[in-house]
Scaffold this motif. Structure first.
Motif, PDB file in Angstrom:
ATOM      1  N   THR A  50     -15.463  24.797  68.593  1.00  0.00           N
ATOM      2  CA  THR A  50     -15.679  26.207  68.916  1.00  0.00           C
ATOM      3  C   THR A  50     -14.688  26.651  69.993  1.00  0.00           C
ATOM      4  OG1 THR A  50     -17.261  25.680  70.650  1.00  0.00           O
ATOM      5  CG2 THR A  50     -18.149  26.001  68.419  1.00  0.00           C
ATOM      6  N   GLY A  51     -14.580  27.953  70.199  1.00  0.00           N
ATOM      7  CA  GLY A  51     -13.679  28.493  71.203  1.00  0.00           C
ATOM      8  C   GLY A  51     -13.921  27.971  72.609  1.00  0.00           C
ATOM      9  N   PRO A  52     -15.167  27.995  73.100  1.00  0.00           N
ATOM     10  CA  PRO A  52     -15.412  27.503  74.460  1.00  0.00           C
ATOM     11  C   PRO A  52     -15.051  26.018  74.637  1.00  0.00           C
ATOM     12  CG  PRO A  52     -17.264  28.833  73.721  1.00  0.00           C
ATOM     13  CD  PRO A  52     -16.362  28.639  72.533  1.00  0.00           C
ATOM     14  N   VAL A  53     -15.359  25.216  73.638  1.00  0.00           N
ATOM     15  CA  VAL A  53     -15.019  23.787  73.732  1.00  0.00           C
ATOM     16  C   VAL A  53     -13.505  23.607  73.656  1.00  0.00           C
ATOM     17  CG1 VAL A  53     -15.233  21.534  72.606  1.00  0.00           C
ATOM     18  CG2 VAL A  53     -17.239  23.000  72.870  1.00  0.00           C
ATOM     19  N   ALA A  54     -12.836  24.383  72.815  1.00  0.00           N
ATOM     20  CA  ALA A  54     -11.376  24.301  72.715  1.00  0.00           C
ATOM     21  C   ALA A  54     -10.734  24.595  74.066  1.00  0.00           C
ATOM     22  CB  ALA A  54     -10.866  25.263  71.649  1.00  0.00           C
ATOM     23  N   GLU A  55     -11.260  25.576  74.787  1.00  0.00           N
ATOM     24  CA  GLU A  55     -10.722  25.893  76.113  1.00  0.00           C
ATOM     25  C   GLU A  55     -10.929  24.734  77.084  1.00  0.00           C
ATOM     26  OE1 GLU A  55      -8.770  28.411  77.138  1.00  0.00           O
ATOM     27  OE2 GLU A  55      -8.738  28.878  75.008  1.00  0.00           O
ATOM     28  N   GLN A  56     -12.088  24.079  77.014  1.00  0.00           N
ATOM     29  CA  GLN A  56     -12.337  22.913  77.869  1.00  0.00           C
ATOM     30  C   GLN A  56     -11.351  21.795  77.557  1.00  0.00           C
ATOM     31  OE1 GLN A  56     -16.386  21.465  77.862  1.00  0.00           O
ATOM     32  NE2 GLN A  56     -17.186  23.543  77.695  1.00  0.00           N
ATOM     33  N   LEU A  57     -11.144  21.539  76.272  1.00  0.00           N
ATOM     34  CA  LEU A  57     -10.232  20.471  75.867  1.00  0.00           C
ATOM     35  C   LEU A  57      -8.800  20.792  76.262  1.00  0.00           C
ATOM     36  CD1 LEU A  57     -11.672  19.688  72.328  1.00  0.00           C
ATOM     37  CD2 LEU A  57     -11.900  18.308  74.407  1.00  0.00           C
ATOM     38  N   LYS A  58      -8.397  22.024  76.067  1.00  0.00           N
ATOM     39  CA  LYS A  58      -7.048  22.442  76.434  1.00  0.00           C
ATOM     40  C   LYS A  58      -6.820  22.290  77.941  1.00  0.00           C
ATOM     41  CE  LYS A  58      -4.014  26.446  76.175  1.00  0.00           C
ATOM     42  NZ  LYS A  58      -3.970  27.871  75.858  1.00  0.00           N
ATOM     43  N   GLY A  59      -7.873  22.480  78.720  1.00  0.00           N
ATOM     44  CA  GLY A  59      -7.782  22.357  80.172  1.00  0.00           C
ATOM     45  C   GLY A  59      -7.564  20.940  80.674  1.00  0.00           C
ATOM     46  N   ARG A  60      -7.720  19.961  79.819  1.00  0.00           N
ATOM     47  CA  ARG A  60      -7.542  18.563  80.220  1.00  0.00           C
ATOM     48  C   ARG A  60      -6.070  18.185  80.073  1.00  0.00           C
ATOM     49  NH1 ARG A  60     -12.221  14.665  78.868  1.00  0.00           N
ATOM     50  NH2 ARG A  60     -10.967  13.564  80.390  1.00  0.00           N
ATOM     51  N   ARG A  61      -5.207  18.836  80.820  1.00  0.00           N
ATOM     52  CA  ARG A  61      -3.757  18.683  80.701  1.00  0.00           C
ATOM     53  C   ARG A  61      -3.285  17.257  80.945  1.00  0.00           C
ATOM     54  NH1 ARG A  61      -2.262  21.689  77.400  1.00  0.00           N
ATOM     55  NH2 ARG A  61      -0.122  21.596  78.054  1.00  0.00           N
ATOM     56  N   ASP A  62      -4.030  16.484  81.734  1.00  0.00           N
ATOM     57  CA  ASP A  62      -3.649  15.090  81.974  1.00  0.00           C
ATOM     58  C   ASP A  62      -4.079  14.193  80.831  1.00  0.00           C
ATOM     59  OD1 ASP A  62      -2.535  15.762  84.406  1.00  0.00           O
ATOM     60  OD2 ASP A  62      -4.365  15.328  85.522  1.00  0.00           O
ATOM     61  N   GLY A  63      -4.874  14.738  79.928  1.00  0.00           N
ATOM     62  CA  GLY A  63      -5.337  13.964  78.786  1.00  0.00           C
ATOM     63  C   GLY A  63      -6.458  13.017  79.162  1.00  0.00           C
ATOM     64  N   PHE A  64      -6.729  12.073  78.276  1.00  0.00           N
ATOM     65  CA  PHE A  64      -7.774  11.086  78.486  1.00  0.00           C
ATOM     66  C   PHE A  64      -7.513   9.910  77.549  1.00  0.00           C
ATOM     67  CE2 PHE A  64      -9.091  14.527  75.766  1.00  0.00           C
ATOM     68  CZ  PHE A  64      -9.450  13.880  74.601  1.00  0.00           C
ATOM     69  N   THR A  65      -8.177   8.805  77.830  1.00  0.00           N
ATOM     70  CA  THR A  65      -8.002   7.594  77.035  1.00  0.00           C
ATOM     71  C   THR A  65      -9.323   7.238  76.361  1.00  0.00           C
ATOM     72  OG1 THR A  65      -6.309   6.807  78.552  1.00  0.00           O
ATOM     73  CG2 THR A  65      -7.290   5.169  77.084  1.00  0.00           C
ATOM     74  N   VAL A  66      -9.255   7.004  75.054  1.00  0.00           N
ATOM     75  CA  VAL A  66     -10.428   6.614  74.276  1.00  0.00           C
ATOM     76  C   VAL A  66     -10.008   5.499  73.333  1.00  0.00           C
ATOM     77  CG1 VAL A  66     -12.174   7.343  72.613  1.00  0.00           C
ATOM     78  CG2 VAL A  66     -11.353   8.954  74.328  1.00  0.00           C
ATOM     79  N   GLY A  67     -10.723   4.387  73.378  1.00  0.00           N
ATOM     80  CA  GLY A  67     -10.451   3.292  72.448  1.00  0.00           C
ATOM     81  C   GLY A  67      -9.013   2.802  72.489  1.00  0.00           C
ATOM     82  N   GLY A  68      -8.395   2.848  73.657  1.00  0.00           N
ATOM     83  CA  GLY A  68      -7.033   2.361  73.804  1.00  0.00           C
ATOM     84  C   GLY A  68      -5.956   3.390  73.501  1.00  0.00           C
ATOM     85  N   ALA A  69      -6.322   4.578  73.017  1.00  0.00           N
ATOM     86  CA  ALA A  69      -5.344   5.625  72.725  1.00  0.00           C
ATOM     87  C   ALA A  69      -5.421   6.707  73.798  1.00  0.00           C
ATOM     88  CB  ALA A  69      -5.605   6.242  71.357  1.00  0.00           C
ATOM     89  N   ARG A  70      -4.292   7.017  74.390  1.00  0.00           N
ATOM     90  CA  ARG A  70      -4.232   8.116  75.365  1.00  0.00           C
ATOM     91  C   ARG A  70      -3.845   9.390  74.623  1.00  0.00           C
ATOM     92  NH1 ARG A  70      -4.560   9.814  80.132  1.00  0.00           N
ATOM     93  NH2 ARG A  70      -3.052  11.185  81.137  1.00  0.00           N
TER      94      ARG A  70
END
Length: 98
Positions: A50-70
């Motif tokens: 959704t739009g609100p979640v997309a904005e939250q994800l876009k705000g994570r400019r440093d990214g994140f690591t999940v299961g060995g993938a950054r």
């Protein structure tokens, strides 16, 4: 029903082996999402949400690591075709353009 938004992520390695971990990560933190892999770029992943979640994800400019993938968010759009084209272009030259 809110309009769908798509977020393109580029990983430092292939996302294909981590899809189950990624789906669990996104679902637990942001609610139901759909993961879309991109033919031609195994490091790319598109998340439909959704739009609100997309904005939250876009705000994570440093990214994140999940299961060995950054993963780093690159672009948000209302049209998945635009993101697939961008991901293929980046896959062909190996660079990420902001």
């Amino acid at each position: 029903m809110p309009p769908k938004r798509y977020v393109l992520f580029i990983g430092d390695s292939s996302c294909s082996g981590s899809e189950r971990d990624l789906e669990e990560y996104f679902s637990l933190r942001y609610g139901p999402v759909k993961l879309i892999s991109v033919d031609g770029n195994p490091r790319a992943l598109i998340v439909r949400t959704t739009g609100p979640v997309a904005e939250q994800l876009k705000g994570r400019r440093d990214g994140f690591t999940v299961g060995g993938a950054r993963l780093v968010p690159v672009l948000t759009s209302g049209a998945v075709g635009n993101l697939k084209r961008r991901a293929r272009e980046e896959g062909s030259n190996g660079q990420v353009h902001e």
